[in-house]
Design a protein around this motif. Sequence first.
Motif, PDB file in Angstrom:
ATOM      1  N   VAL A 333       0.856  -1.188   0.000  1.00 55.79           N
ATOM      2  CA  VAL A 333       0.000   0.000   0.000  1.00 55.79           C
ATOM      3  C   VAL A 333       0.893   1.240   0.000  1.00 55.79           C
ATOM      4  N   ARG A 334       0.318   2.360  -0.420  1.00 56.02           N
ATOM      5  CA  ARG A 334       1.064   3.619  -0.376  1.00 56.02           C
ATOM      6  C   ARG A 334       1.120   4.107   1.068  1.00 56.02           C
ATOM      7  N   THR A 335       2.241   4.672   1.457  1.00 56.02           N
ATOM      8  CA  THR A 335       2.409   5.088   2.847  1.00 56.02           C
ATOM      9  C   THR A 335       2.494   6.603   3.001  1.00 56.02           C
ATOM     10  N   ASP A 336       2.210   7.335   1.914  1.00 55.86           N
ATOM     11  CA  ASP A 336       2.123   8.783   2.070  1.00 55.86           C
ATOM     12  C   ASP A 336       0.720   9.143   2.573  1.00 55.86           C
ATOM     13  N   GLU A 337       0.520  10.381   2.955  1.00 57.33           N
ATOM     14  CA  GLU A 337      -0.764  10.810   3.516  1.00 57.33           C
ATOM     15  C   GLU A 337      -1.731  11.187   2.403  1.00 57.33           C
ATOM     16  N   VAL A 338      -2.934  10.634   2.456  1.00 61.54           N
ATOM     17  CA  VAL A 338      -3.976  10.922   1.485  1.00 61.54           C
ATOM     18  C   VAL A 338      -4.993  11.854   2.135  1.00 61.54           C
ATOM     19  N   PHE A 339      -5.353  12.934   1.444  1.00 59.34           N
ATOM     20  CA  PHE A 339      -6.259  13.926   2.012  1.00 59.34           C
ATOM     21  C   PHE A 339      -7.631  13.882   1.346  1.00 59.34           C
ATOM     22  N   MET A 340      -8.668  14.002   2.185  1.00 63.84           N
ATOM     23  CA  MET A 340     -10.048  14.027   1.731  1.00 63.84           C
ATOM     24  C   MET A 340     -10.617  15.439   1.862  1.00 63.84           C
ATOM     25  N   GLU A 341     -11.515  15.790   0.949  1.00 61.79           N
ATOM     26  CA  GLU A 341     -12.062  17.139   0.899  1.00 61.79           C
ATOM     27  C   GLU A 341     -13.181  17.338   1.913  1.00 61.79           C
ATOM     28  N   PRO A 342     -13.089  18.370   2.762  1.00 60.33           N
ATOM     29  CA  PRO A 342     -14.182  18.692   3.685  1.00 60.33           C
ATOM     30  C   PRO A 342     -15.270  19.479   2.959  1.00 60.33           C
ATOM     31  N   ALA A 343     -16.379  19.752   3.650  1.00 62.41           N
ATOM     32  CA  ALA A 343     -17.476  20.521   3.058  1.00 62.41           C
ATOM     33  C   ALA A 343     -18.084  21.434   4.114  1.00 62.41           C
ATOM     34  N   LEU A 344     -18.520  22.602   3.687  1.00 68.58           N
ATOM     35  CA  LEU A 344     -19.158  23.549   4.600  1.00 68.58           C
ATOM     36  C   LEU A 344     -20.667  23.381   4.540  1.00 68.58           C
TER      37      LEU A 344
END
Length: 356
Positions: A333-344
């Motif tokens: 698996v990839r070990t870098d950080e994956v970011f998810m988009e928040p919502a207002l």
Amino acid sequence: MTDARISELPESGQQHPGKKTRSPAGSAKLSEVAALAGVSEATVSRVLNRKYGVSSRTREQVEDALRQIGYERTLKGEIVLVLVPGLRTPFFGEMCNAIESELSPHGLRAVIGPVLPGSVYERDYVEAFVDTGIAAAIFLSSSNTLVNADDSARALLESRGVPYVCVNGGFEAGESPVVSTDDWRAAELAVEHLYGLGHRRIGMSAGPVGNIPADRRVEGFLNAMDARNIDGAEDLVLRHHFTVDGGRHAADALLDLDVTAIVASSDDMALGAIRAITRRGMRVPEDVSVIGYNDSFILEFTAPPLTSVSQPVEHLAQAVARTVVTMVQNRAVRTDEVFMEPALHVRLSTAPVRAV
């Protein structure tokens, strides 16, 4: 596949570093189990390897067939330990439910461990389950979110070859997959909304120093204010605990600085800010606008309903579960950080700046 023997080894892919391969679990052929369960050999293989695309009913048929031929799958290696800082905050309860829902189709069972992040209890939890046998662990905003925290729980997992995934921040030592909400973007969304309503004197009720998500939200807030040429934003950031009382104390200090809006680092802190505002005889949002963070259906029923930046619970849970299953299958698996988009989610706690 007529000569294939039952095994819990993945059908293909690289072995995960530090994870021991499993030896064959029995001498029965896949074809025998498939015939008994009334399914294809490929389906039996998918069940054994906890892959997607198998219904709960079919999985039960295969499991029953395995038991009939004398292959008893024990809980050992099927449990995923989820370390979480309590379940009082709705976000953590929702995340645990979502993770369980995503893992269960693969024959994995989430066990929730509410512990104080970085405490001796966190290590005790891990030690107890490692001795029993677990497939993987998930650090859900636990010691992985604290700078210089005691990471002996992480070290113990690595020493035993147990894979783990981190949510909303990773350990400085060691390499593991990390899935996080984009906290910089979350702060930007809040400032963007308030700026559009005419607010310039915007304060931030932030979490403790050394908490990775809190530090990121502060950085995002300052970047957003700087991008709009608003000076002195650093003086309008107050750090406190992620609690109602913490939010109230931070808001009291911010109100003394004549802010017209408050961006809180949690919904609890936002509710504390509303309490501080109303205790001064002021109104939300007529006098001061307030934005929370995490979001929950219950915020529809607060007075006033709270505007909040939400974390993408379903997307986070799906990414975490997908990563856990891949690691349990001994695949890379990839070990870098994956970011998810928040919502207002805009409700009634924000409004145009009051006229002066």
